[in-house]
Design an enzyme around this catalytic site. Structure first.
Site, PDB file in Angstrom:
ATOM      1  CE  LYS C 183       3.037  47.502 -58.550  1.00 20.81           C
ATOM      2  NZ  LYS C 183       3.687  48.089 -57.367  1.00 20.81           N
ATOM      3  CB  SER C 236      -4.999  45.692 -49.542  1.00 22.08           C
ATOM      4  OG  SER C 236      -5.444  46.197 -50.780  1.00 22.08           O
ATOM      5  CB  THR C 237      -9.137  42.292 -48.871  1.00 24.35           C
ATOM      6  OG1 THR C 237      -8.537  41.173 -48.193  1.00 24.35           O
ATOM      7  CG2 THR C 237     -10.513  41.884 -49.353  1.00 24.35           C
ATOM      8  N   GLY C 240      -7.177  43.374 -54.263  1.00 20.41           N
ATOM      9  CA  GLY C 240      -7.435  42.030 -54.785  1.00 20.41           C
ATOM     10  C   GLY C 240      -8.820  41.921 -55.405  1.00 20.41           C
ATOM     11  CD  GLU C 257      -1.627  33.523 -51.071  1.00 22.77           C
ATOM     12  OE1 GLU C 257      -2.313  33.627 -50.030  1.00 22.77           O
ATOM     13  OE2 GLU C 257      -1.316  32.440 -51.587  1.00 22.77           O
ATOM     14  CB  CYS C 291      -1.376  38.914 -45.102  1.00 22.55           C
ATOM     15  SG  CYS C 291      -0.210  37.725 -45.751  1.00 22.55           S
ATOM     16  CD  GLU C 388      -4.591  42.656 -43.121  1.00 23.33           C
ATOM     17  OE1 GLU C 388      -5.030  43.162 -44.166  1.00 23.33           O
ATOM     18  OE2 GLU C 388      -3.854  41.646 -43.105  1.00 23.33           O
TER      19      GLU C 388
END
Lengths: 285, 331, 480
Positions: C183, C236-237, C240, C257, C291, C388
């Protein structure tokens, strides 16, 4: 006339010292015949917290030591363990109800496992690392580096010494520091083993052992932001999926439960490493 | 009160231009990472200069060319022909700018003066100056006395600019004081009897300096010693001018200007043959020291065959179709 | 006139041959979605590009069924050599259509054409070339003989390097013998659809690559699908973390990642001009929407002023504007949402006492733009030093000793990238040893290569992409 024995007080092993649990709690360890053998300290979450602090502060010097040095320290553990072989056999027979032969085999296997992992200390980076031929004037190298502080739940239904060693040794070979929860109903070998560690050359805080209930302690590991990885080897009977969910909060590395004693493997070392890739410009002029 | 270029040097080195003091300054310069420098130069080389910018660039390039002939077989006739070309680069289009200078051996200066006639003068005023290579060009292998005499002769014959070579052997063997003194001595020899002075271009011969760190150091040494221009190469040694070396020298000139307020020129020479390449240099100048450097007293191309390629491009821009080598003159 | 105002040099969009509506790419065919559709706009002009299908659970299921069927019936039976040949074909087709892909990517993403042309697209091709060669050499990947593929891989990629991230995901997965359902991000689905055409041109067996477009809900359907064996996610964390929770207890292999707050450490003996370039490419490459961006500059205090001055001067030469112009250095921010996030964080940085400086750029009227921005006087506790930003915003901090630099660099929950600038090799190696980051660039920054593993420590995720490590992420077992 038989001599009256002097029993040992079993405590925790944190930062190279043997403190009682800050909670003051202990639990009875019985022999397979039901006789009282000793009281073990029942570690609390604060003991766990202190252990993580000890492991974190030991990390820099342990991971910064030469791989050759770490290998020798791990080999030294095998040497000292060998010297106290009889004591461990006796404890295993008493608490686990193993035959003398089975206990001896367990101790011998544990010693040999240390020798095996000790040898890996200065080799796994060569096997799992690599030079990368990138398209450009760059030196580029990938090496596995320690993940950091690793919490482990030792196997709960296998040999108490061998199970513990099988989860601690690869973590140490990979230059991590460790907080271990040994087998709950047979924790004495773990504390005796801590004495081995204390009298070999393992720096304080590199290994911390807290005896207690995995179900009570593991959630605190999983949610601890200063724990980098969690080995759930012996957590098969716990709600370990919840632990893994909790660990996701900090993207903690989690190894799922295994049946019995984890097999000796290089993958167990590299499971607690992170590949670090370094680029550097390369030019003659 | 006029500020002498030595004043700038004193402000950086102190009163005593001893080799030890010079080295202290030069060794304090930041290092150069070759990969990064070359990557930056390549990046500057990807600028896409089109339409009106290209037309401007092409005329600018012509006006910055030191049209050069430096052959043992040079003749007065060759120099006259070169001058004619420099004065009227494209007879089919008299709006074509003149080149900045003719660059010849010292013994040809008189012929160049004759050939240029009234058009001999300051390129910033649209005239053409005469640059002479001197100091036992290109090797620099002769006595100091001969090098200085070579310089004086050329100046006396009417040279406006002296392109000297540094003593690479001395530089590479660490005798920086000797290189420094020699540049200063040549600078002195550029002084005319009326007290004015020919401009001094210091050729580093970067192709022999081996490292970018050396190029940066030599650039600073030349500026400390009073060079008005720093020049990459004689054109007799490969590699001659490259974009990374020129970028590095422009950075040195930029930093020198930041520290002293003095503007020193840069001349890449040798190996720049196409307008496409030359445009990359214009971009590099503009984005490193600024567009104000794109003027004959601060930037030159040392070249011979470049001019014709630029003229072909110029014809293409004005006519809309591609031209051919038969439509520009060979000299 | 000013030469530096280079005349416009726009890359033509004439070579694009886009459809008005795109569905999904499932089982080797373009198919209509079963749900709503959404538009993708060009972030530099806000102009409509094309309409895409928002993948539903049903669409995702169709894709997984197709991928499973392709895995069972074709791909797992094919020789490694033949799998490799398909990947080589794809690599070549990407090269052949490089210009078209670069233009499409720039149009859809907003990043400068010089980046898509010189980085995104050539690297995407290189990724397929690299992994193509692995397909028949898996025995040498360190997992023993005949290592097994995982099956169907679900892959979710971000909008910052759309086609390149697709290549990072698909190339190793296919080389290892998996089939995929991928995707693309909802704001940048275009090049994935062009890639689908490439799969057709390569005659890749139907169902080996399936592409389902959509937003978060589509991604969730992939993550939660029971018949997917592996999830690879870049983003994004926060997302994730959610994926890690979802997959807890499933035993599915997972590569994440995630975010970063990379420290770029400049020592006083750094090659200064190259360091300035490296700082700039570290944070302004792709408008800082990277990132692994070097978003925290740690500069030794005795060269702080000099470095900041040089940076400001150099930033003055960066050209912001039409991403399709070949001379543009700074393109558009990918979306309104992202621009708002950057703007809010920068406002917070100012409110917390950081000194803001932004390059004087003319901002186009339409589209989403943010001028290159520096913060000086930043403290480690400031938001701009910790969060970030994912935008062209650099936070500058100082340090005195190498130990302090290391401590500050590591003082973050992230651990993706770091940079070191120094002329002293031994110091570089010692500092690199102590930095807790997966990729360390010394005297360079933001370099990527298919042979070089990429991925983070700590909350920057786990697993590696690229190199032999990236291959083992798609195989059973492994020691890397």
């Amino acid at each position: 006339m038989s001599r009256l024995a002097v029993p040992k007080t079993y405590k925790l092993f944190i930062g190279g010292k043997f403190p009682r649990s800050e909670s003051g709690r202990v639990y009875e360890i019985l022999s397979t015949k039901g006789d009282f053998v000793a009281n073990a300290a029942l570690a609390s979450r604060k003991d766990l917290r202190d252990s993580v602090v000890a492991a974190r502060s030991a990390l820099s010097s342990w991971s910064g030591a030469t791989a050759y040095n770490r290998g020798q320290v791990l080999y030294r553990i095998a040497e000292v363990l060998e010297g106290r072989r009889a004591q461990f056999i006796e404890e295993i027979v008493s608490v686990e109800g193993a035959t003398a032969a089975a206990a001896a085999k367990q101790v011998d296997d544990a010693i040999d496992l240390w020798v095996w992992y000790a040898g890996w200390a200065d080799k796994y980076t060569q096997v799992a690392g690599n030079a990368n031929p990138v398209s450009g004037p760059y030196f580029n190298l990938s090496v596995p580096e320690p993940t950091g502080v690793v919490a482990v739940i030792a196997p709960q239904a296998s040999g108490s010494l061998l199970g513990l060693v099988s989860v601690i040794a690869p973590v140490l070979a990979g230059a991590n520091t460790v907080v271990a929860v040994p087998r709950f109903d047979a924790p004495l070998t773990a504390i005796s083993f801590a004495e081995v560690l204390a009298t070999s050359d393992v720096p304080s805080g590199v290994v911390n052992i807290i005896t207690g209930k995995p179900a009570e302690l593991a959630p605190w590991f999983a949610s601890h932001a200063d724990v980098n990885a969690l080995d759930l080897a012996g957590a098969g009977d716990l709600d370990w999926v919840d632990l893994q969910i909790a660990a996701a909060e900090t993207l903690m590395r989690v190894l799922p439960p295994v049946e019995g004693v984890p097999a000796a493997s290089l993958a167990r070392i590299t499971a607690f490493t992170e590949t670090k890739t370094v680029w550097h410009t390369k030019s003659l002029i | 009160m006029t500020i002498l270029s030595t004043d700038h040097a004193h402000s950086l080195v102190g009163t005593d231009f001893s080799e030890k003091n010079l080295k202290a300054v030069l060794n304090g310069l930041p290092g150069v990472d070759a990969v990064g420098l070359e990557a930056r130069a390549a990046d500057l080389g990807t600028r896409s200069i089109k339409t009106s910018s290209k037309a401007w660039a092409i005329d600018k390039i012509i006006s910055l060319i030191d049209l050069t002939t430096l052959e043992g077989a040079d003749t007065p006739g060759k120099v006259h022909s070169l001058a004619a070309k420099g004065m009227l680069p494209d007879p089919s289009d008299t709006a074509t700018p003149r080149v900045a200078a003719l660059c010849v051996y010292g013994d040809m200066v008189g012929h160049a003066v004759d050939a240029l006639g009234t058009l001999h003068g300051d390129p910033d005023a649209g005239l053409i100056s005469i640059a002479a290579v001197a100091t036992a060009f290109p090797s620099g292998r002769s006595s100091r006395a001969i090098k200085l005499a070579d310089t004086r002769d050329a100046v006396a014959a009417g040279a406006d600019e002296i392109d000297m070579v540094i003593d690479r052997s001395a530089f590479l063997s660490g005798r920086l004081g000797l290189v420094f003194e020699e540049i200063q001595a040549v600078k002195q020899s550029c002084v005319r009897t009326d007290g004015t002075s020919a401009h001094l271009k210091v050729i580093l011969e970067t192709g022999e300096l081996n490292t970018y760190d050396n190029v940066r150091m030599a650039s600073w040494l030349a500026m400390l010693a009073g060079g008005d221009f720093i020049k990459t190469s004689t054109g007799k040694v490969a590699p001659a001018a490259t974009l990374p070396v020129t970028l590095l020298m422009l950075e040195a000139v930029r930093d020198w200007h930041a520290q002293t307020g003095q503007k020193v020129g840069v001349k890449p020479a040798g190996g720049i043959r196409t307008s496409k390449d030359a445009i990359k240099y214009l971009v590099t100048v503009s984005e490193t020291v600024g567009e104000e450097w794109l003027t004959p007293h601060l930037f030159r191309f040392g070249a011979s065959s470049l001019l014709n390629d630029v003229l072909l491009q110029r014809q293409k821009l004005s006519t809309g179709h591609y031209s051919g080598p038969d439509y520009v003159t060979i000299d | 006139m000013s030469f530096l105002e280079y005349a416009p040099a726009p890359e033509s969009t004439g070579l694009l041959n886009l459809r008005e509506n795109y569905g999904h790419f499932i089982g080797g065919e373009f198919v209509d979605g079963s749900g709503e559709s959404f538009a993708s706009i060009s972030p530099s002009t806000e102009k409509h590009i094309a309409t895409f299908a928002a993948g539903t659970d049903e669409d995702v299921n169709r894709a997984v069924v197709a991928a499973r069927k392709a895995y069972d019936s074709v791909w797992s039976k094919l020789s490694g050599a033949d799998r490799g040949k398909y990947l080589f074909r794809i690599a070549r087709l990407i090269q052949e259509r490089a210009r078209e892909l670069a233009v499409a990517e720039t149009l859809d993403n907003g990043k400068p054409i010089k980046e898509t042309r010189d980085a995104d697209i050539p690297l995407a091709a290189a990724w397929f070339f690299y992994y193509a060669g692995w397909a028949d050499k898996l025995d040498y990947a360190g997992m023993g003989a005949n290592p097994r593929a995982l099956g169907v891989a679900g892959q979710i990629i971000p909008w910052n390097f759309p086609l390149l991230m697709l290549a990072w995901k698909i190339a190793p997965a296919l080389a290892a013998g998996n089939t995929v359902v991928l995707k693309p991000a909802e704001t940048t689905p275009l090049t994935a659809m062009l890639f689908a055409e490439i799969c057709q041109q390569a005659d890749l067996p139907a169902g080996v690559v399936n592409i389902v477009t959509g937003a978060g809900a589509t991604g969730r359907a992939i993550v939660e699908h029971p018949d997917i064996n592996k999830i690879a996610f870049t983003g994004s964390t926060a997302v994730g973390r959610g994926i890690a929770r979802t997959l807890a207890g499933t035993g599915k292999k997972l590569t994440l990642e995630l975010g970063g707050k990379g420290a770029n450490i400049v020592f006083d003996d750094a090659p200064i001009d190259q360091a300035v370039e490296g700082i700039i490419s570290g944070i302004f490459f792709n408008q800082g929407q990277v990132c692994c961006a070097g978003s925290r500059l740690l500069v030794q205090e005795n060269v702080h002023d000099e470095v900041v001055d040089r940076l400001k001067t150099r930033l003055g030469t960066l050209r912001l504007g039409d991403p399709l112009d070949k001379n543009t250095d700074i393109g558009a921010i990918n979306s309104k949402v992202q621009l708002e996030r950057i703007t809010a964080l920068v406002a917070k940085g100012e409110a917390e006492g950081g000194e803001r400086w932004s390059a004087a750029c003319e901002i186009p009227e339409k589209g989403f733009w943010f001028a290159p921005t520096l913060f000086t006087g930043v403290q480690t506790s400031n938001t701009v030093a910790r969060d970030e930003i994912f935008g062209p915003v650099l936070s500058i901090l100082t340090f005195r000793t190498p130990a302090e630099a290391i401590a500050k660099a590591n003082n973050t929950p992230y651990g993706l990238s770091a940079g070191i600038w120094s002329d002293k090799g031994s110091r570089i190696l010692a500092v690199a040893d102590k930095l807790r980051a997966g990729v360390i660039w010394a005297n360079t920054f933001n370099k990527f290569d298919p042979a070089s593993p990429f991925g983070g420590y700590k909350e920057s995720g786990y697993g590696r992409e690229g190199g032999i490590q990236g291959l083992s992420a798609y195989l059973e077992g492994g020691v890397r």
